[in-house]
Design an enzyme around this catalytic site. Structure first.
Site, PDB file in Angstrom:
ATOM      1  N   GLN A 188     -35.385   7.654  14.015  1.00  0.00           N
ATOM      2  CA  GLN A 188     -34.187   8.708  14.253  1.00  0.00           C
ATOM      3  C   GLN A 188     -33.264   8.396  13.407  1.00  0.00           C
ATOM      4  O   GLN A 188     -32.570   7.161  13.396  1.00  0.00           O
ATOM      5  CB  GLN A 188     -33.808   8.352  15.804  1.00  0.00           C
ATOM      6  CG  GLN A 188     -32.473   9.136  16.041  1.00  0.00           C
ATOM      7  CD  GLN A 188     -32.019   8.455  17.484  1.00  0.00           C
ATOM      8  OE1 GLN A 188     -32.394   7.490  17.933  1.00  0.00           O
ATOM      9  NE2 GLN A 188     -31.254   9.744  18.195  1.00  0.00           N
ATOM     10  N   GLY A 189     -32.948   9.344  12.471  1.00  0.00           N
ATOM     11  CA  GLY A 189     -31.707   9.288  11.644  1.00  0.00           C
ATOM     12  C   GLY A 189     -30.485   9.774  11.886  1.00  0.00           C
ATOM     13  O   GLY A 189     -30.357  11.054  11.567  1.00  0.00           O
ATOM     14  N   TYR A 190     -29.752   9.108  12.980  1.00  0.00           N
ATOM     15  CA  TYR A 190     -28.409   9.614  13.305  1.00  0.00           C
ATOM     16  C   TYR A 190     -27.501   8.723  12.687  1.00  0.00           C
ATOM     17  O   TYR A 190     -26.571   9.102  12.051  1.00  0.00           O
ATOM     18  CB  TYR A 190     -28.724   9.335  14.703  1.00  0.00           C
ATOM     19  CG  TYR A 190     -29.074  10.522  15.544  1.00  0.00           C
ATOM     20  CD1 TYR A 190     -29.995  11.471  14.828  1.00  0.00           C
ATOM     21  CD2 TYR A 190     -28.755  10.912  16.994  1.00  0.00           C
ATOM     22  CE1 TYR A 190     -30.791  12.510  15.623  1.00  0.00           C
ATOM     23  CE2 TYR A 190     -29.342  11.985  17.513  1.00  0.00           C
ATOM     24  CZ  TYR A 190     -30.136  12.816  16.779  1.00  0.00           C
ATOM     25  OH  TYR A 190     -30.751  13.869  17.584  1.00  0.00           O
ATOM     26  N   SER A 191     -27.395   7.402  13.235  1.00  0.00           N
ATOM     27  CA  SER A 191     -26.116   6.601  12.824  1.00  0.00           C
ATOM     28  C   SER A 191     -25.794   6.398  11.399  1.00  0.00           C
ATOM     29  O   SER A 191     -26.894   6.254  10.702  1.00  0.00           O
ATOM     30  CB  SER A 191     -26.262   5.367  13.541  1.00  0.00           C
ATOM     31  OG  SER A 191     -25.980   5.603  15.018  1.00  0.00           O
ATOM     32  N   SER A 196     -34.188   2.488  14.051  1.00  0.00           N
ATOM     33  CA  SER A 196     -35.310   1.668  14.712  1.00  0.00           C
ATOM     34  C   SER A 196     -36.544   2.125  14.114  1.00  0.00           C
ATOM     35  O   SER A 196     -36.802   3.416  13.854  1.00  0.00           O
ATOM     36  CB  SER A 196     -35.148   1.801  16.097  1.00  0.00           C
ATOM     37  OG  SER A 196     -33.907   1.238  16.873  1.00  0.00           O
ATOM     38  N   GLU A 240     -32.849  10.885  24.887  1.00  0.00           N
ATOM     39  CA  GLU A 240     -32.704   9.457  24.535  1.00  0.00           C
ATOM     40  C   GLU A 240     -32.015   8.449  25.467  1.00  0.00           C
ATOM     41  O   GLU A 240     -32.485   7.267  25.797  1.00  0.00           O
ATOM     42  CB  GLU A 240     -31.777   9.211  23.245  1.00  0.00           C
ATOM     43  CG  GLU A 240     -31.550   7.792  22.533  1.00  0.00           C
ATOM     44  CD  GLU A 240     -30.483   7.781  21.422  1.00  0.00           C
ATOM     45  OE1 GLU A 240     -30.807   6.802  20.542  1.00  0.00           O
ATOM     46  OE2 GLU A 240     -29.688   8.506  21.396  1.00  0.00           O
ATOM     47  N   SER A 300     -22.414   2.982  22.678  1.00  0.00           N
ATOM     48  CA  SER A 300     -22.023   1.762  23.309  1.00  0.00           C
ATOM     49  C   SER A 300     -21.738   1.970  24.829  1.00  0.00           C
ATOM     50  O   SER A 300     -21.156   3.279  25.232  1.00  0.00           O
ATOM     51  CB  SER A 300     -20.952   0.958  22.481  1.00  0.00           C
ATOM     52  OG  SER A 300     -19.927   1.598  22.506  1.00  0.00           O
TER      53      SER A 300
END
Length: 412
Positions: A129-132, A164, A247, A387
């Protein structure tokens, strides 16, 4: 939500018990390194067996490689409960299966569904997953990774972090900025990118487990055909939120909590101190019972949300509930509770777990090592996917109507 078992549900329960008696010995180990490494042959064979019998990918349509059953919350609960009681794996639970597949079913094209869903649910294609990004975590819409269109391709440049599975993934679903002149939420697109594309560099980030489960990923002039976009240019924020919905359910999944509770009870029953199992000691039994109550609350909260989703959310809206906030509760509560379950196991193990050494993921499939690996890994999940502090702020402000958190120095 009616939890009464019909004759059909009882027949499913009987079929599950027959399946477990016949095939249970083929299950791969549960916990520890599971899900944090590429699936081996045993895991893939077990996944194929589960799909064949309708115990994995149950509600995925047959034309995309699934079992093709109608979604049913009680079906899912019965399957989970029987497998947990038997200590068997529920199959592959990664980001591709639990996050991308339902996203494509909801907003993907027919070609994307036929191309990607089957290989993904079988574990043949692993997704990251390419988010942050380094400066776009909680404020994800501020991401800077960008793509321009050139000769029928998106050309991607930028960086992702805390990614991840990137070190063994085949593909990545990627958020990047394709419309720089539009407001930040409206300028993002959602691309499907092969990890083998030239210009991708993966740098593993070792964690306290001793393994590199997270990664930095760098994109330098990475080219991907323009048809590998989900929904359309500038629609990425909408797609991203569909994925985030799933998610949150994955990260706070009550099935993991129930399974961990079964493991923990067995551990306390088998751990003898001063001639008596810990489960027979009032202090330990009280701690377990308190956690058990919280696990059951999490389980039924998640079942309620799934019931509302199956009914088009009409029930929840009629009762004044926001399913989006309910999913935030799943993520916040589930991730923190999973860590607390592992923490009780670590307390029970005492010095038995102190020699923990991260030799390889296979070693994390046994007793004490698995609990210590879970305890350390789950600290990261409390932060990942939003978070806990951010989740609590949103729940408080939007759900409970509390005042917004004060901003410092006029920050937005």
């Amino acid at each position: 939500m009616d939890l009464t078992l019909s004759e059909r549900h009882r027949a499913l329960q009987a079929a599950l018990r027959e399946f477990i008696a016949r095939y249970g010995h083929l299950s791969p180990p549960v916990g520890g390194g599971g899900g944090r490494k590429r699936p081996d042959r045993k895991v893939l064979d077990w996944q194929a067996l589960l799909i064949e019998h309708g115990f994995a990918a149950r509600a995925v349509p047959r034309q995309y490689g699934g079992y093709g059953a109608e979604p049913d919350v009680l079906d899912a609960a019965i399957i989970t409960e029987e497998f947990n009681k038997a200590g068997l794996s529920l199959g592959i639970q990664g980001q591709g299966i639990r996050m991308l597949v339902p996203t494509l079913l909801e907003v993907g094209t027919e070609e994307q569904r036929r191309r990607w869903i089957g290989p993904t649910i079988r574990g043949e294609v692993i997704w990251a997953q390419g988010y942050s990004e380094p400066e776009a975590g909680s404020d994800l819409a501020s991401l800077r990774t960008h793509a321009r269109v050139e000769d029928g391709h998106f050309v991607i440049n930028g960086q992702k972090i805390w990614t991840s599975s990137a070190h063994f993934a085949d593909m990545i679903f990627l958020l990047c900025r394709t419309e720089p002149d539009r407001p930040k939420h409206l300028g993002i697109s959602y691309l499907l990118v092969p990890m083998t594309a030239p210009g991708i560099e993966v740098r593993p980030l070792p964690t306290m487990t001793g393994h590199a489960t997270f990664n930095e990923v760098f994109f330098t002039e990475v080219r991907v055909p323009v048809d590998q976009i989900v929904l359309g240019r500038g629609e990425g924020w909408k797609v991203a939120n569909v994925t985030l919905k799933h998610e949150r359910m994955l990260l706070g999944d009550s099935a993991k909590l129930v399974h961990r509770l079964h493991r923990l009870r067995s551990l306390l029953a088998e751990t003898v101190v001063e001639g008596e199992p810990l489960l027979q000691k009032p202090v330990w039994r009280d701690r377990l019972m308190r956690l058990q109550g919280e696990v059951l609350a999490a389980k039924y909260h998640q079942m309620r949300l799934l019931s509302e989703a199956a009914q088009g959310q009409a029930q929840g809206q009629a009762q004044g509930r926001d399913s989006g906030l309910g999913l935030l509760v799943v993520k916040y509560y589930g991730s923190t509770l999973a860590w607390r379950l592992a923490a009780l196991a670590v307390d029970a193990l005492g010095d038995a777990g102190l020699p923990y050494e991260p030799h390889d993921e296979v070693a994390e499939d046994d007793a004490a090592t698995a609990w210590y690996a879970d305890w350390m890994y789950d600290l990261g999940l409390i932060i990942g996917g939003g978070s806990s502090n951010i989740q609590k702020n949103i729940i408080a402000e939007r759900g409970l109507g509390m005042p917004r958190e004060p901003k410092i120095n006029g920050s937005a």
